[in-house]
Design a protein around this motif. Structure first.
Motif, PDB file in Angstrom:
ATOM      1  N   ALA A 158      -6.566   4.117  -5.209  1.00  0.00           N
ATOM      2  CA  ALA A 158      -7.230   3.151  -5.040  1.00  0.00           C
ATOM      3  C   ALA A 158      -6.632   1.930  -4.768  1.00  0.00           C
ATOM      4  O   ALA A 158      -6.963   1.136  -3.741  1.00  0.00           O
ATOM      5  CB  ALA A 158      -8.276   2.972  -6.417  1.00  0.00           C
ATOM      6  N   LYS A 159      -5.373   1.744  -5.371  1.00  0.00           N
ATOM      7  CA  LYS A 159      -4.593   0.506  -4.980  1.00  0.00           C
ATOM      8  C   LYS A 159      -3.971   0.486  -3.886  1.00  0.00           C
ATOM      9  O   LYS A 159      -4.072  -0.514  -3.054  1.00  0.00           O
ATOM     10  CB  LYS A 159      -3.385   0.366  -6.233  1.00  0.00           C
ATOM     11  CG  LYS A 159      -3.961  -0.256  -7.347  1.00  0.00           C
ATOM     12  CD  LYS A 159      -2.487  -0.522  -8.477  1.00  0.00           C
ATOM     13  CE  LYS A 159      -3.041  -0.999  -9.564  1.00  0.00           C
ATOM     14  NZ  LYS A 159      -1.945  -1.183 -10.244  1.00  0.00           N
ATOM     15  N   SER A 160      -3.647   1.750  -3.378  1.00  0.00           N
ATOM     16  CA  SER A 160      -3.154   1.922  -1.760  1.00  0.00           C
ATOM     17  C   SER A 160      -4.180   1.405  -0.847  1.00  0.00           C
ATOM     18  O   SER A 160      -3.979   0.768   0.116  1.00  0.00           O
ATOM     19  CB  SER A 160      -2.565   3.135  -1.763  1.00  0.00           C
ATOM     20  OG  SER A 160      -2.048   3.420  -0.471  1.00  0.00           O
ATOM     21  N   ARG A 161      -5.340   2.027  -1.180  1.00  0.00           N
ATOM     22  CA  ARG A 161      -6.357   1.778  -0.248  1.00  0.00           C
ATOM     23  C   ARG A 161      -6.967   0.181   0.016  1.00  0.00           C
ATOM     24  O   ARG A 161      -7.059  -0.558   0.805  1.00  0.00           O
ATOM     25  CB  ARG A 161      -7.723   2.761  -0.661  1.00  0.00           C
ATOM     26  CG  ARG A 161      -8.889   2.536   0.345  1.00  0.00           C
ATOM     27  CD  ARG A 161      -9.924   3.555   0.031  1.00  0.00           C
ATOM     28  NE  ARG A 161      -9.865   4.424  -1.417  1.00  0.00           N
ATOM     29  CZ  ARG A 161      -9.224   5.499  -1.537  1.00  0.00           C
ATOM     30  NH1 ARG A 161      -8.534   5.980  -0.549  1.00  0.00           N
ATOM     31  NH2 ARG A 161      -8.945   6.271  -2.793  1.00  0.00           N
ATOM     32  N   ASP A 162      -6.755  -0.334  -1.242  1.00  0.00           N
ATOM     33  CA  ASP A 162      -7.148  -1.812  -1.429  1.00  0.00           C
ATOM     34  C   ASP A 162      -6.124  -2.771  -0.566  1.00  0.00           C
ATOM     35  O   ASP A 162      -6.551  -3.542   0.338  1.00  0.00           O
ATOM     36  CB  ASP A 162      -7.157  -2.300  -2.894  1.00  0.00           C
ATOM     37  CG  ASP A 162      -7.399  -3.782  -3.094  1.00  0.00           C
ATOM     38  OD1 ASP A 162      -8.374  -4.366  -2.461  1.00  0.00           O
ATOM     39  OD2 ASP A 162      -6.453  -4.518  -3.552  1.00  0.00           O
ATOM     40  N   TYR A 163      -4.770  -2.405  -0.745  1.00  0.00           N
ATOM     41  CA  TYR A 163      -3.783  -3.007  -0.068  1.00  0.00           C
ATOM     42  C   TYR A 163      -3.869  -2.815   1.502  1.00  0.00           C
ATOM     43  O   TYR A 163      -3.643  -3.622   2.155  1.00  0.00           O
ATOM     44  CB  TYR A 163      -2.232  -3.087  -0.573  1.00  0.00           C
ATOM     45  CG  TYR A 163      -2.075  -3.623  -1.882  1.00  0.00           C
ATOM     46  CD1 TYR A 163      -1.859  -4.866  -1.750  1.00  0.00           C
ATOM     47  CD2 TYR A 163      -1.597  -2.880  -2.834  1.00  0.00           C
ATOM     48  CE1 TYR A 163      -1.603  -5.700  -2.949  1.00  0.00           C
ATOM     49  CE2 TYR A 163      -1.407  -3.400  -3.924  1.00  0.00           C
ATOM     50  CZ  TYR A 163      -1.486  -4.732  -4.114  1.00  0.00           C
ATOM     51  OH  TYR A 163      -1.128  -5.474  -5.245  1.00  0.00           O
TER      52      TYR A 163
ATOM     53  N   ALA B 278      -6.433  -2.138   3.121  1.00  0.00           N
ATOM     54  CA  ALA B 278      -8.003  -2.695   3.480  1.00  0.00           C
ATOM     55  C   ALA B 278      -7.570  -4.302   3.744  1.00  0.00           C
ATOM     56  O   ALA B 278      -8.157  -4.896   4.933  1.00  0.00           O
ATOM     57  CB  ALA B 278      -8.850  -2.574   2.469  1.00  0.00           C
ATOM     58  N   ARG B 279      -6.667  -4.898   2.806  1.00  0.00           N
ATOM     59  CA  ARG B 279      -6.549  -6.285   2.984  1.00  0.00           C
ATOM     60  C   ARG B 279      -5.458  -6.687   4.069  1.00  0.00           C
ATOM     61  O   ARG B 279      -5.690  -7.629   5.190  1.00  0.00           O
ATOM     62  CB  ARG B 279      -5.859  -6.722   1.678  1.00  0.00           C
ATOM     63  CG  ARG B 279      -6.985  -6.740   0.534  1.00  0.00           C
ATOM     64  CD  ARG B 279      -5.977  -7.097  -1.002  1.00  0.00           C
ATOM     65  NE  ARG B 279      -5.118  -8.192  -0.714  1.00  0.00           N
ATOM     66  CZ  ARG B 279      -4.281  -8.543  -1.668  1.00  0.00           C
ATOM     67  NH1 ARG B 279      -4.156  -7.855  -2.938  1.00  0.00           N
ATOM     68  NH2 ARG B 279      -3.749  -9.546  -1.656  1.00  0.00           N
TER      69      ARG B 279
ATOM     70  N   GLY C  71       0.746  -1.149  -0.127  1.00  0.00           N
ATOM     71  CA  GLY C  71       0.092   0.057  -0.020  1.00  0.00           C
ATOM     72  C   GLY C  71       1.101   1.141   0.123  1.00  0.00           C
ATOM     73  O   GLY C  71       0.568   2.153  -0.797  1.00  0.00           O
TER      74      GLY C  71
END
Length: 114
Positions: A87-92, A94-95, A66
């Motif tokens: 968006a990618k940062s947020r996804d990582y 969140a995971r 992230g």
């Protein structure tokens, strides 16, 4: 490509297999190597190590991934020629939060505040 983790090289080479069996100690080592590359500003290599570490179950690697996409982090580090992807940062992040990684909640909150 030679310095890339072998798991990622195999994946990019088109090898079949959805899951990798990497011992968690190897995951920690891969994450540490990714942190070294990230500190040197080698974002692409860092990401490759973090992906392999995350696949091995190292939740800290998800936070680090992230960070490699976080626009604020990239700006703070003075990275040139690479744009962040919130968006990618947020996804990582969140995971990483779902996996119980320390620091993920704070990073998600910081992204949401922008």
């Amino acid at each position: 490509m030679r310095d890339q983790p072998s798991a990622l090289r195999a994946k990019e080479a088109g090898s079949p297999g959805a899951a990798l069996a990497i011992p968690i100690d190897d995951g920690r080592r891969l994450c540490a190597e990714g942190l070294v590359a990230f500190a040197k500003g080698d974002i692409a290599t860092a990401r490759a190590f973090f992906v392999s570490a995350a696949e091995a179950g190292d939740a800290r690697a998800l936070v680090a991934l992230g960070d490699t996409f976080d626009p604020t982090t990239l700006t703070r580090l003075g990275v040139v020629g690479l744009r962040g992807d919130g968006a990618k940062s947020r996804d990582y992040y969140a995971r990483a939060l779902a996996a119980g990684a320390a620091g993920a909640r704070e990073r998600l909150a910081a992204l949401a505040a922008k």
